[in-house]
Enzyme design. Sequence first.
Site, PDB file in Angstrom:
ATOM      1  N   VAL A  61      -1.205 -13.959   7.688  1.00  0.00           N
ATOM      2  CA  VAL A  61      -2.542 -13.769   7.099  1.00  0.00           C
ATOM      3  C   VAL A  61      -2.992 -14.975   6.267  1.00  0.00           C
ATOM      4  O   VAL A  61      -4.177 -15.121   5.986  1.00  0.00           O
ATOM      5  CB  VAL A  61      -2.624 -12.484   6.228  1.00  0.00           C
ATOM      6  CG1 VAL A  61      -2.391 -11.233   7.066  1.00  0.00           C
ATOM      7  CG2 VAL A  61      -1.675 -12.530   5.038  1.00  0.00           C
ATOM      8  N   SER A 139      -3.678  -3.285  -6.510  1.00  0.00           N
ATOM      9  CA  SER A 139      -2.511  -2.722  -7.208  1.00  0.00           C
ATOM     10  C   SER A 139      -2.968  -2.301  -8.592  1.00  0.00           C
ATOM     11  O   SER A 139      -4.021  -2.763  -9.069  1.00  0.00           O
ATOM     12  CB  SER A 139      -1.440  -3.811  -7.336  1.00  0.00           C
ATOM     13  OG  SER A 139      -0.435  -3.421  -8.252  1.00  0.00           O
ATOM     14  N   TYR A 152       1.220 -12.571  -9.153  1.00  0.00           N
ATOM     15  CA  TYR A 152       0.886 -11.308  -8.480  1.00  0.00           C
ATOM     16  C   TYR A 152      -0.359 -10.686  -9.117  1.00  0.00           C
ATOM     17  O   TYR A 152      -1.291 -10.275  -8.425  1.00  0.00           O
ATOM     18  CB  TYR A 152       2.077 -10.352  -8.566  1.00  0.00           C
ATOM     19  CG  TYR A 152       1.900  -9.071  -7.772  1.00  0.00           C
ATOM     20  CD1 TYR A 152       2.002  -9.059  -6.386  1.00  0.00           C
ATOM     21  CD2 TYR A 152       1.626  -7.858  -8.408  1.00  0.00           C
ATOM     22  CE1 TYR A 152       1.842  -7.882  -5.649  1.00  0.00           C
ATOM     23  CE2 TYR A 152       1.456  -6.685  -7.687  1.00  0.00           C
ATOM     24  CZ  TYR A 152       1.579  -6.706  -6.304  1.00  0.00           C
ATOM     25  OH  TYR A 152       1.419  -5.532  -5.578  1.00  0.00           O
TER      26      TYR A 152
HETATM   27  P1  NAD Z   1       6.414  -4.300   2.038  1.00  0.00           P
HETATM   28  O1  NAD Z   1       7.156  -5.516   1.613  1.00  0.00           O
HETATM   29  O2  NAD Z   1       7.173  -3.075   2.409  1.00  0.00           O
HETATM   30  O3  NAD Z   1       5.421  -4.675   3.240  1.00  0.00           O
HETATM   31  C1  NAD Z   1       4.639  -5.835   3.218  1.00  0.00           C
HETATM   32  C2  NAD Z   1       4.406  -6.290   4.646  1.00  0.00           C
HETATM   33  O4  NAD Z   1       3.560  -7.445   4.581  1.00  0.00           O
HETATM   34  C3  NAD Z   1       5.692  -6.710   5.359  1.00  0.00           C
HETATM   35  O5  NAD Z   1       5.781  -6.088   6.612  1.00  0.00           O
HETATM   36  C4  NAD Z   1       5.544  -8.220   5.515  1.00  0.00           C
HETATM   37  O6  NAD Z   1       6.137  -8.738   6.700  1.00  0.00           O
HETATM   38  C5  NAD Z   1       4.033  -8.365   5.553  1.00  0.00           C
HETATM   39  N1  NAD Z   1       3.640  -9.738   5.218  1.00  0.00           N
HETATM   40  C6  NAD Z   1       4.073 -10.507   4.176  1.00  0.00           C
HETATM   41  N2  NAD Z   1       3.547 -11.732   4.248  1.00  0.00           N
HETATM   42  C7  NAD Z   1       2.740 -11.745   5.332  1.00  0.00           C
HETATM   43  C8  NAD Z   1       1.918 -12.727   5.942  1.00  0.00           C
HETATM   44  N3  NAD Z   1       1.825 -13.971   5.448  1.00  0.00           N
HETATM   45  N4  NAD Z   1       1.224 -12.390   7.058  1.00  0.00           N
HETATM   46  C9  NAD Z   1       1.326 -11.154   7.584  1.00  0.00           C
HETATM   47  N5  NAD Z   1       2.102 -10.182   7.074  1.00  0.00           N
HETATM   48  C10 NAD Z   1       2.797 -10.484   5.958  1.00  0.00           C
HETATM   49  O7  NAD Z   1       5.395  -4.000   0.845  1.00  0.00           O
HETATM   50  P2  NAD Z   1       4.587  -2.674   0.439  1.00  0.00           P
HETATM   51  O8  NAD Z   1       5.212  -2.128  -0.769  1.00  0.00           O
HETATM   52  O9  NAD Z   1       4.374  -1.802   1.628  1.00  0.00           O
HETATM   53  O10 NAD Z   1       3.215  -3.338  -0.009  1.00  0.00           O
HETATM   54  C11 NAD Z   1       2.053  -3.311   0.803  1.00  0.00           C
HETATM   55  C12 NAD Z   1       0.860  -3.716  -0.044  1.00  0.00           C
HETATM   56  O11 NAD Z   1       0.704  -2.796  -1.129  1.00  0.00           O
HETATM   57  C13 NAD Z   1       1.019  -5.099  -0.704  1.00  0.00           C
HETATM   58  O12 NAD Z   1      -0.221  -5.753  -0.690  1.00  0.00           O
HETATM   59  C14 NAD Z   1       1.433  -4.758  -2.112  1.00  0.00           C
HETATM   60  O13 NAD Z   1       1.097  -5.768  -3.018  1.00  0.00           O
HETATM   61  C15 NAD Z   1       0.649  -3.479  -2.351  1.00  0.00           C
HETATM   62  N6  NAD Z   1       1.218  -2.646  -3.420  1.00  0.00           N
HETATM   63  C16 NAD Z   1       2.467  -2.118  -3.302  1.00  0.00           C
HETATM   64  C17 NAD Z   1       2.982  -1.317  -4.330  1.00  0.00           C
HETATM   65  C18 NAD Z   1       4.335  -0.680  -4.258  1.00  0.00           C
HETATM   66  O14 NAD Z   1       4.809  -0.164  -5.290  1.00  0.00           O
HETATM   67  N7  NAD Z   1       5.011  -0.688  -3.145  1.00  0.00           N
HETATM   68  C19 NAD Z   1       2.201  -1.094  -5.452  1.00  0.00           C
HETATM   69  C20 NAD Z   1       0.940  -1.659  -5.544  1.00  0.00           C
HETATM   70  C21 NAD Z   1       0.450  -2.427  -4.507  1.00  0.00           C
END
Ligand code: NAD
Length: 255
Positions: A61, A139, A152
Amino acid sequence: MRFEGKKVAVTGAASGIGEAIANAFAREGADVAFMDLDMDKVKKLAEAADGTNNIGIGVDVSDKASVESAFSEIEKTYGRLDVFVNCAGISIIVPMLECTEEIWDKTIDVNLKGTFLCMQNAVRIMDKQKSGSIICMSSQSGKVGGGAYQAYCASKFGVIGIVQSAAVEFAKEGIRINAVCPGVVLTPMWDKQVISYAKKRNIKPEEVMPYFESKIPMGRIGTLEEVVNVTFFLASDDSAYLTGQSLNVCGGQVM
Ligand code: NAD
C-alpha cells in the site's frame, strides 16, 4: 444476505482485523478483493472464503505503482467498487529516543501514505459510479496520544485528517468516507507489541492484557466481531447520513 452482489475490497486482509472483515463481507454475499503484502496468504484466503468471485491481490500500500496496479485489477474484474476498507497497517512501540528515522518513515509510509494512495484509487473508481463507502482503520491512538507511540499516533491522527478532508470533497459525489477507531483487539499485530509493552511498563508479557483491561471502562478488550459490526454499519445504508466521522470501538476508553 446483507451485502449480496456488492463489490468490496479490503487491504490488510491477510491477518487480524482485515482478514475478519474480508471474510465477513464474503459470508454476507459480497464479492471480495482480499489485498495484502502477503500475496500467497490472500490468494488462499480468497479461495477459501464464501462465494465464488473473490480474488486475492498482492499489494504494497505504500507503493504508488503497486496500488495503481491492484485497483486496476479490481476494476477490470468487478467493473465497480461499492465498499473499500483501508485496513493495512503496522505498529511499532518504541520510546522516542530509540525511534529511528527508518521506523518513523516506514510507519508513516504504510499507515498514512498507504491510506491516501489506496483511498485515491478507490475514489477514482467510485467517482465514475457516483456512489461508494470507504472505511479507514484509524485507532483510539488516532484520538489520544499514548507513550512510546509517536509515529503510530501521528499516522492514525493523520488518517482521521485524510478521512475528514476527503469526506468533504466527495460528499456531493455520493461517496461517504469514515473511520473506525478500535481500542485493543487481540490480533497478530500484538504478538510483538506485547513484548515491547511489557518492557516499557516493566511488567511480564502475560500481565499486559490484564493491564489494558483495567483501563477500559467495560473491563475487557474488543473482539474482531465488534470491529466488523461497526464496519458493516459504515458500509451499509444504515449510516447513509454519516460521512467524515470516526467511530471509537474501544469499550469506552476514549470518548
Ligand atoms: P495485523 O498485523 O494482524 O494485520 C495487518 C495486515 O496489514 C497484515 O496482513 C500485513 O501483511 C498487512 N500490511 C502491512 N504492511 C502492508 C503494506 N505495506 N501493504 C499491504 N499490506 C500490508 O494487524 P491488525 O491488528 O489486524 O490491524 C489492522 C489495522 O487495524 C491496522 O491499521 C491497525 O493499525 C488497526 N488497529 C489495530 C488495533 C488492534 O488492537 N489490533 C487497534 C487499533 C487499530
